[in-house]
Design a protein around this motif. Structure first.
Motif, mmCIF file in Angstrom:
data_model
loop_
_atom_site.group_PDB
_atom_site.id
_atom_site.type_symbol
_atom_site.label_atom_id
_atom_site.label_comp_id
_atom_site.label_asym_id
_atom_site.label_seq_id
_atom_site.Cartn_x
_atom_site.Cartn_y
_atom_site.Cartn_z
ATOM 1 N N ARG A 3 128.420 80.099 -58.504
ATOM 2 C CA ARG A 3 127.466 80.666 -57.754
ATOM 3 C C ARG A 3 127.947 82.003 -57.157
ATOM 4 N N THR A 4 127.844 83.145 -57.653
ATOM 5 C CA THR A 4 128.255 84.394 -56.901
ATOM 6 C C THR A 4 127.638 84.770 -55.643
ATOM 7 N N GLU A 5 126.296 84.707 -55.656
ATOM 8 C CA GLU A 5 125.561 85.353 -54.491
ATOM 9 C C GLU A 5 124.316 84.896 -54.708
ATOM 10 N N SER A 6 123.437 85.300 -53.670
ATOM 11 C CA SER A 6 121.995 85.011 -53.828
ATOM 12 C C SER A 6 121.066 86.266 -53.612
ATOM 13 N N ASN A 7 120.028 86.508 -54.573
ATOM 14 C CA ASN A 7 119.210 87.373 -54.393
ATOM 15 C C ASN A 7 117.984 87.050 -53.579
ATOM 16 N N PRO A 8 117.286 88.117 -52.966
ATOM 17 C CA PRO A 8 116.193 87.777 -52.122
ATOM 18 C C PRO A 8 115.267 86.756 -52.955
ATOM 19 N N ALA A 9 114.496 86.327 -52.267
ATOM 20 C CA ALA A 9 113.305 85.236 -53.064
ATOM 21 C C ALA A 9 112.327 86.108 -53.700
ATOM 22 N N ARG A 10 112.014 85.568 -54.879
ATOM 23 C CA ARG A 10 111.102 86.058 -55.783
ATOM 24 C C ARG A 10 109.819 85.574 -55.526
ATOM 25 N N THR A 11 108.664 86.394 -55.391
ATOM 26 C CA THR A 11 107.290 85.881 -55.022
ATOM 27 C C THR A 11 106.496 85.977 -56.585
ATOM 28 N N ILE A 12 105.973 84.753 -57.022
ATOM 29 C CA ILE A 12 105.581 84.442 -58.213
ATOM 30 C C ILE A 12 104.060 84.180 -57.900
ATOM 31 N N ARG A 13 103.093 84.701 -58.588
ATOM 32 C CA ARG A 13 101.549 84.532 -58.648
ATOM 33 C C ARG A 13 101.571 83.419 -59.297
ATOM 34 N N HIS A 14 100.878 82.330 -58.595
ATOM 35 C CA HIS A 14 100.634 80.721 -59.373
ATOM 36 C C HIS A 14 99.558 80.594 -60.141
ATOM 37 N N SER A 15 98.558 80.490 -59.329
ATOM 38 C CA SER A 15 97.073 80.027 -59.725
ATOM 39 C C SER A 15 96.250 80.294 -58.379
ATOM 40 N N GLU A 16 94.908 79.979 -58.530
ATOM 41 C CA GLU A 16 93.874 80.145 -57.729
ATOM 42 C C GLU A 16 93.627 78.785 -57.065
ATOM 43 N N ALA A 17 93.291 78.618 -55.801
ATOM 44 C CA ALA A 17 93.007 77.381 -54.869
ATOM 45 C C ALA A 17 92.290 77.768 -53.784
ATOM 46 N N PHE A 18 90.999 77.127 -53.854
ATOM 47 C CA PHE A 18 90.048 77.548 -52.916
ATOM 48 C C PHE A 18 89.630 78.824 -52.517
#
Length: 41
Positions: A3-18
């Motif tokens: 593991r060399t480094e970590s990138n910023p967290a990715r935001t993934i659109r998942h689904s709809e709720a409520f």
């Protein structure tokens, strides 16, 4: 693999709720293979 480094967290659109859109934050980890000398996320 190492593991060399970590990138910023990715935001993934998942689904709809409520009646709202749900986003999932997934950490993006960068790895490097010592055998084939390739890097990937």
């Amino acid at each position: 693999m190492i593991r060399t480094e970590s990138n910023p967290a990715r935001t993934i659109r998942h689904s709809e709720a409520f009646g709202k859109t749900v986003y999932v934050r997934v950490p993006a980890i960068r790895l490097f293979c010592m055998q084939c000398q390739c890097g990937f996320v």
